[in-house]
Scaffold this motif. Structure first.
Motif, PDB file in Angstrom:
ATOM      1  N   LEU A 299       0.785  -1.277  -0.053  1.00  0.00           N
ATOM      2  CA  LEU A 299       0.087  -0.076  -0.173  1.00  0.00           C
ATOM      3  C   LEU A 299       0.843   1.229  -0.006  1.00  0.00           C
ATOM      4  N   ALA A 300       2.094   1.132   0.546  1.00  0.00           N
ATOM      5  CA  ALA A 300       3.001   2.497   0.661  1.00  0.00           C
ATOM      6  C   ALA A 300       3.871   2.339  -0.616  1.00  0.00           C
ATOM      7  N   SER A 301       4.045   1.495  -1.633  1.00  0.00           N
ATOM      8  CA  SER A 301       4.644   1.455  -2.899  1.00  0.00           C
ATOM      9  C   SER A 301       4.589   2.356  -3.703  1.00  0.00           C
ATOM     10  N   PRO A 302       5.535   2.759  -4.581  1.00  0.00           N
ATOM     11  CA  PRO A 302       5.440   3.720  -5.474  1.00  0.00           C
ATOM     12  C   PRO A 302       4.210   3.721  -6.242  1.00  0.00           C
ATOM     13  N   LEU A 303       4.036   2.724  -6.973  1.00  0.00           N
ATOM     14  CA  LEU A 303       2.607   2.328  -7.717  1.00  0.00           C
ATOM     15  C   LEU A 303       1.431   2.801  -6.894  1.00  0.00           C
ATOM     16  N   ALA A 304       1.252   2.087  -5.763  1.00  0.00           N
ATOM     17  CA  ALA A 304       0.059   2.239  -4.929  1.00  0.00           C
ATOM     18  C   ALA A 304       0.084   3.785  -4.632  1.00  0.00           C
ATOM     19  N   TRP A 310      -4.304   9.561  -7.999  1.00  0.00           N
ATOM     20  CA  TRP A 310      -4.983   9.880  -8.853  1.00  0.00           C
ATOM     21  C   TRP A 310      -6.567   9.169  -8.662  1.00  0.00           C
ATOM     22  N   SER A 311      -6.698   8.686  -7.277  1.00  0.00           N
ATOM     23  CA  SER A 311      -7.763   7.932  -7.095  1.00  0.00           C
ATOM     24  C   SER A 311      -9.288   8.748  -7.209  1.00  0.00           C
ATOM     25  N   TYR A 312      -9.205  10.147  -6.825  1.00  0.00           N
ATOM     26  CA  TYR A 312     -10.317  11.074  -6.967  1.00  0.00           C
ATOM     27  C   TYR A 312     -10.669  11.038  -8.364  1.00  0.00           C
TER      28      TYR A 312
END
Length: 398
Positions: A299-304, A310-312
């Motif tokens: 969850l704290a990885s660069p991809l996540a 960008w989630s919003y």
């Protein structure tokens, strides 16, 4: 007592928790999955279809995240950990976070999407985020915005909730947890309350019905600034908490949480779904906020973190993207191709969301930051040597 629990509970009430950003990204993708499943007919597949349909509970995680992040400064203030965020700053930050990109999405969808009902009433109801109160204004490309309307209602009510508990400070701050639990318990009866509404409007789609989901985050905010206890020890066991969430999710895939499809549940089924959604979001978030959050492999990885950033945009744009995937690729809705359409919609939604972040969300945030800096500079006494507080882009965005 474990070191991890102690580390987390002594963190500042406004510290940035990277894993929550990754969790937000997963929640956005969960909402996308359930909409793709519905529009491809995958929700009608035996057993697995009920699971895809229940990915709508990603909204519970969204609401719990808001409850935690917005309530924790009030929880900290009740325990002498600094003042809560001022109400003017609170309104500005919420408006900056929500409105610019949302208004752009509404304008684009209502202007260019052929199947959208671009009536005057649809325009003002969606721009004003009151579509859950105005009949026939949840239109194609924007139907997911009902949850944003509920979220904004929570933003408006939160200062009132904080004022209601303002007396529970210092030695009696421990009573804030029972008070929030009582609020959750009362709100679970909302679907049973007879409320007269216009045709097409259902009162169980309003804020009171979803307070258990926000309340789950508020409870975590209170516990995160409380002395370590049993719940902190439980939260340290991530596998155990994940199993709790998994069992609760499995129960929601049965008729206990409502029938299959868009059939309206009975009041008791609605209450069960709200309760189980609160359990799911609490169990998923507890290990991230009540134990050591300095690192999280996934969850704290660069991809996540990128997806979380960008989630919003993924949330506000994915239905518009999905609506054009079908004609562009020559596909017919409700005729299958779930995996293929899910892949196309995810890739295109992430691309549009990243552009939305770069062109709208981040410029709006920076513009407000510059304006606030000018205001502080103008208000600062002549000759003052006070320096501004440094913040990272991630913490500011959060």
């Amino acid at each position: 007592m474990s070191t991890s629990a102690t580390t987390r509970t002594t963190a500042t009430p406004r510290s940035f928790i990277p894993a929550l950003e990754g969790m937000r990204g997963l929640a956005a993708l969960g909402v996308l999955v359930t909409h793709v499943a519905f529009q491809t007919g995958a929700t009608h597949v035996p057993v697995l279809g009920r699971i895809w349909g229940r990915f709508d509970l990603a909204v519970a995680v969204f609401f719990a995240l808001s409850g935690f992040l917005l309530w924790r400064s009030h929880a900290g203030a009740a325990r002498g950990m600094g003042p809560a965020q001022g109400i003017v700053r609170y309104w500005i930050s919420r408006a900056t976070r929500i409105l610019p990109a949302y208004w752009v999405a509404v304008a684009v969808v209502l202007t260019f999407l052929p199947t959208a009902n671009a009536s005057y009433r649809t325009w003002w109801a969606n721009l004003g985020l009151v579509q859950v109160f105005v009949p026939l204004t949840l239109t194609d490309g924007l139907t997911q915005m009902w949850s944003l309307s509920v979220e904004v209602a929570f933003y408006l009510v939160l200062p009132l909730l904080a004022f209601a508990l303002v007396g529970l400070r210092g030695p009696v701050a421990r009573l804030r947890v029972p008070a929030i639990l009582a609020l959750i318990a009362v709100s679970l009866t909302w679907a049973f309350v007879p409320v007269s509404t216009p045709g097409g409007i259902h009162h169980d789609n309003w804020l009171p019905g979803y307070l258990p989901w926000f309340g789950a985050g508020m409870l975590l905010a209170e516990l995160a600034v409380s002395p370590p206890g049993r719940m902190h020890r439980w939260a340290h066991h991530r596998v155990r908490m994940f199993l709790v969430a998994a069992v609760a999710f499995a129960l929601t895939a049965t008729d206990l949480a409502g029938p299959e499809g868009l059939v309206r549940p009975e009041p008791w089924q609605y209450a069960v779904k709200m309760a189980l959604g609160a359990v799911i979001s609490f169990a998923l978030m507890a290990p991230l906020v009540l134990s050591d959050t300095s690192s999280h492999r996934y969850l704290a990885s660069p991809l996540a973190l990128a997806v979380g950033r960008w989630s919003y945009g993924i949330f506000i744009w994915h239905l518009a993207v999905l609506s054009i995937v079908f004609p562009v690729f020559g596909l017919v809705p409700f005729t299958g191709h779930f995996v293929y359409i899910l892949f196309l919609t995810t890739v295109m939604s992430v691309a549009v969301a990243s552009a939305s972040y770069a062109l709208v969300e981040e410029p709006a945030r920076r513009a407000v930051k510059r304006w606030e800096a000018r205001v502080r500079s103008a208000d600062r006494p002549s000759g003052s040597t006070a320096s501004p507080v440094a913040t990272s882009a991630s913490s500011s965005g959060n």
